[in-house]
Design an enzyme around this catalytic site. Structure first.
Site: not given
Ligand code: SD4
Length: 318
Positions: A78, A180, A198, A208-211, A231-232, A234
């Site tokens: 990740s 992450t 990450t 796509r962009v996450g948190d 984490t998780g 996003g």
């Molecule tokens: C995301 N939060 O891009 C990140 C992914 C993540 O452990 O945390 N993975 O959404």
């Protein structure tokens, strides 16, 4: 044309408030060095501690080097090298860093450079901006002397080809191992900093962009009160600005643990979380640590001058 560096020198200093560092160290109840990170990242914590023990001025180096360790690990699927690509087969990285003075730097959608956290740090230190994205982030990385690398490994390439057979996009709780790296560090002056890095969700849509690179969502540090990292999935964290919320809750007097719990409740009460995991960790300026997640399976590593342990986070759903 004015160079980024000169522009930074002209504007950077005036844009950044230095007020956060003004807290008196004794008021902070100094506790020594401490590093907390998402998931089983005790080795990364150890690398960070090696910097912290050199002196309090190595706080940001602790965050950067600790996270660099994970970015270079091909087995972490990740983050950085070996991170899963998007559905078109491109590895795109998100990262951010925030320091004790409230300065922040971030890169989103960075391709071909393994150490996204180091590029984010350069954004913070060498430009008047907070976020650089995509091609601009890559151009900046090149200007800063970072070396390009193919971020796919043999393993990640074959996993991608296998995924292509069905090409189903369905993030699953803890299954992608959501590795992450989010890291928070406290030094012997009682100052806090944090970072996260990450490759985002495996097989995400291109663009796509996450948190993780968004200050306030994936990471927030307010040296007067505390720091938090997520984490998780996003998308859930982005909608609630969960890291900022955790720090605000600590500012209003809640413990890091209670603050993480409240921020997870906010996610749970606003959306269907049956298929979604989010984990939050926090540390306040006295070195108290908390962690909480929606589903079981989230853990975090706590390392100080004396010991290191992996803690299973309590969760909303059991
Ligand atoms: C995301 N939060 O891009 C990140 C992914 C993540 O452990 O945390 N993975 O959404």
């Amino acid at each position: 044309m004015i160079s980024r560096r000169k522009f930074s020198a002209l504007l950077g200093a005036s844009l950044v408030s230095q007020t956060y560092s003004s807290c008196n160290a004794t008021e902070r109840g100094l506790v020594g060095n401490k590093v907390v990170s998402t998931w089983n990242n005790q080795k990364a914590n150890k690398v960070a501690m090696e910097q912290l023990v050199r002196g309090p001025q190595y706080l940001l180096d602790a965050i950067e080097k600790g996270i660099n360790y994970v970015e270079a690990d091909p087995n972490d699927t990740s983050v950085g090298y070996g991170g899963r690509p998007d559905r078109e087969g491109f590895v795109t990285l998100d990262a951010c860093i925030m320091d004790k003075d409230g300065r922040a730097g971030s890169v989103t959608y960075l391709e071909h450079y393994m150490h996204a956290i180091s590029v984010a740090r350069k954004v913070m230190e060498e430009t008047p901006h907070v976020i650089l994205s995509g091609d601009g982030a890559a151009q900046f990385a090149s200007e800063m002397g970072f070396v390009q690398k193919d971020l796919m490994t043999e393993e990640s390439r074959s996993a991608y080809y296998k995924w292509l057979e069905k090409a189903e996009y369905q993030p699953k709780i803890n299954v992608e191992r959501h590795d992450t790296i989010g890291m928070l560090a406290l030094n012997t002056d009682g100052d806090l900093s944090g970072g996260c890095s990450t490759s985002g969700l495996a097989y995400k849509m291109p663009g796509r962009v996450g948190d993780s690179p968004i200050i306030g969502a994936g990471l927030y540090v307010d040296n007067r009160y505390g720091a938090a990292v997520a984490t998780g999935l996003g998308e859930l964290v982005l909608r609630q600005l969960s890291s900022f919320l955790v720090v605000e809750l600590m500012r209003s007097g809640q413990s890091p643990q209670k603050a993480c719990e409240e921020a997870i409740f906010r996610i749970v009460e606003s959306t269907d979380v049956s298929e979604a995991q989010v984990g939050l960790i926090a540390m306040n300026r006295s070195g108290k640590v908390g962690g909480y997640s929606i589903h079981p399976g989230f853990n975090y590593a706590i390392t100080d001058d004396k010991s290191s342990l992996l803690k299973e986070a309590p969760s909303y759903i059991n």
